[in-house]
Structure formats: C-alpha cells, structure tokens
Motif scaffolding. Sequence first.
Motif: not given
Length: 310
Positions: A188-190, A209-216, A218-226
Amino acid sequence: MKPLSNHASALMLLCVSVVISLGACASAPPQTNVITTGTNTAAPNQTPTQEPAAALINGKPIPMSILDREVSRRMDGIRTLGDPLPADPKAFRDTVLDSLIDQRLIEDAAGVQSVVVTPADVEAEVQSNLAIAGSKEKWLAQLAADHMTEAEYREGLHSALLTGKMRDIVTGGVGMTAEQVHARHILVSSEATANEVLAKLKGKADFAALAAQYSQDTSTRESGGDLGWFAKGELLEPTVEDAAFSLQANEISAPVKSKLGYHIIQTLEHVKDRPISPETHYKLAAKVFDAWVQSLEKNAKIEKYPNAQN
C-alpha cells in the motif's frame, strides 16, 4: 561459465568477453597487458614519448588507445545489432572504462591465485567457433565485418575464459539448494493504510481477500499477494526480503517500508535447505560474483582520466 561455442554464431563473433553482470553481451575486451613507455601520475597527459593513460589501477595504466578502441568496437556492435546509440556518449565511455577496470582487476586476482588460461584452451574455443561458422573463411569475414582481427578475438577469448575460471572459483560455494521462504504481501502507499490492513488481519480477515482489495502490486494482487518461494538475494526489495526471512511460519509483519511503499508480509513456509532452480542459481551466483568484483574495486587504487586529451 557457459562455453562460448554454445552461443548463436552472430553473437558469438561479437561477444568474446564475459561481462561482469554475468549475462549481458558486450564486444571483446582488449589486450590488457599493454606496456607503455611511462606512467601517468599527477596528470592524465604524459610526455610525447609516453602514451596517455585512461586509468591507473594500482599504478598500472590502461592506455587511452585501449579505451578508444573498446568504445569504438562496442559502438560498432550496437550498430550491427540495430540498437539505439547511447544518448550520453560521455556516460557510455565511462561505463566502458569501468568494465575495462573490472576486467583488469579480475585478471590481476587470477594472477595472484595462479589461475591461467593456456593457448590450448583458447584454441579449443576457436575451433568450436569455426565449426559454428562453417569455415574459417566465413569466420574471418565475420570478424572483419565486426572490425576485429583474429589476434584481438583470441585476446578476448583469453580474457573471457580467465574471467569464467575466476567466476567458477568465486561462486563455487553457491549450491543447488538454499534457505528459502514462501511468503505473500500486501503493498500500500501509506503507513496509515498499512496499519489499517494489519488491524483487519489481526481481526481474522482473510489475507488473500485484503490483498485483492488493497494491494498495489498488480503482479501478485490477484493471487492473494503470493510472492512464491525465494532465496536470500532474489527479491529486488531487500527490506521485504529481510522481513520475510525474519518471520516464523504463518507470522505476519508490522508495516515494512520500501521504495515502493509499505508492505504487510506473511511468511507461509520457511525451509533451511530447499532445491533451487537453475535460474535462481544463476541469479545468486551473479550476486556473489558482483560482490566479489566490488570488493576488488574497494581495495584497489583507481585513478580515471577517461576524457583526457592527448
């Protein structure tokens, strides 16, 4: 070191040196055992009977003519490959000089350790390259097109093979297994947002779910931040890597700052001795070799005059 005979023939005839990054292709390094008729001390210019030096490495010169020749050769290589010419010629010249300095330091280190490349070693590579080219006439014609003599090519092969031997020695401790972690993160940015995410995780919210919602990211967001499995030295962000290795399995970090923003990291698995891929081995070996070359630079006395006029 990958045998030079395994390269595509066109690149083979252009690329006869091992570049310090262990992966890029550059034109052949020039002969480094050049004897000048004097040394360059207080000023880059010497007397009329002495060739000006582009650099002094522990008091030994790299002649300006060597730098000029290498800059010209690399420019020819860029034109041959159809790549854009350097936007900043001075910066390009400085980069070429740095590579020549590193090559000299590597060769000096090889001398200290009595590591040698024999004429037979060079000849074996030449014969492999002749087989790729199809005939000596075709090989020589390609050398001529690349503004290179056979003697210069052999000199470059000698330097490449010597660098390869030193690389193998220096990176010999990098095995095919390593300590690794499997981790995921939310970027996240802050810091305030990172703390918000952390509070939700402590409240048993789902990490993916939080990764999909918050993470910036884009390479890992849809895989749960993996982030997958990685060894030390693989990630581009050292603070993220350090945090991941410091956590126990399933432990979640406090916000970790990097140049990308703030990360919440969870280490899923931590294994002390896990097999690594050939690509990972290559990356880790490259980092070890780079660090070794940097140590040579740090311990050497280097004076540079890349743009001095005769």
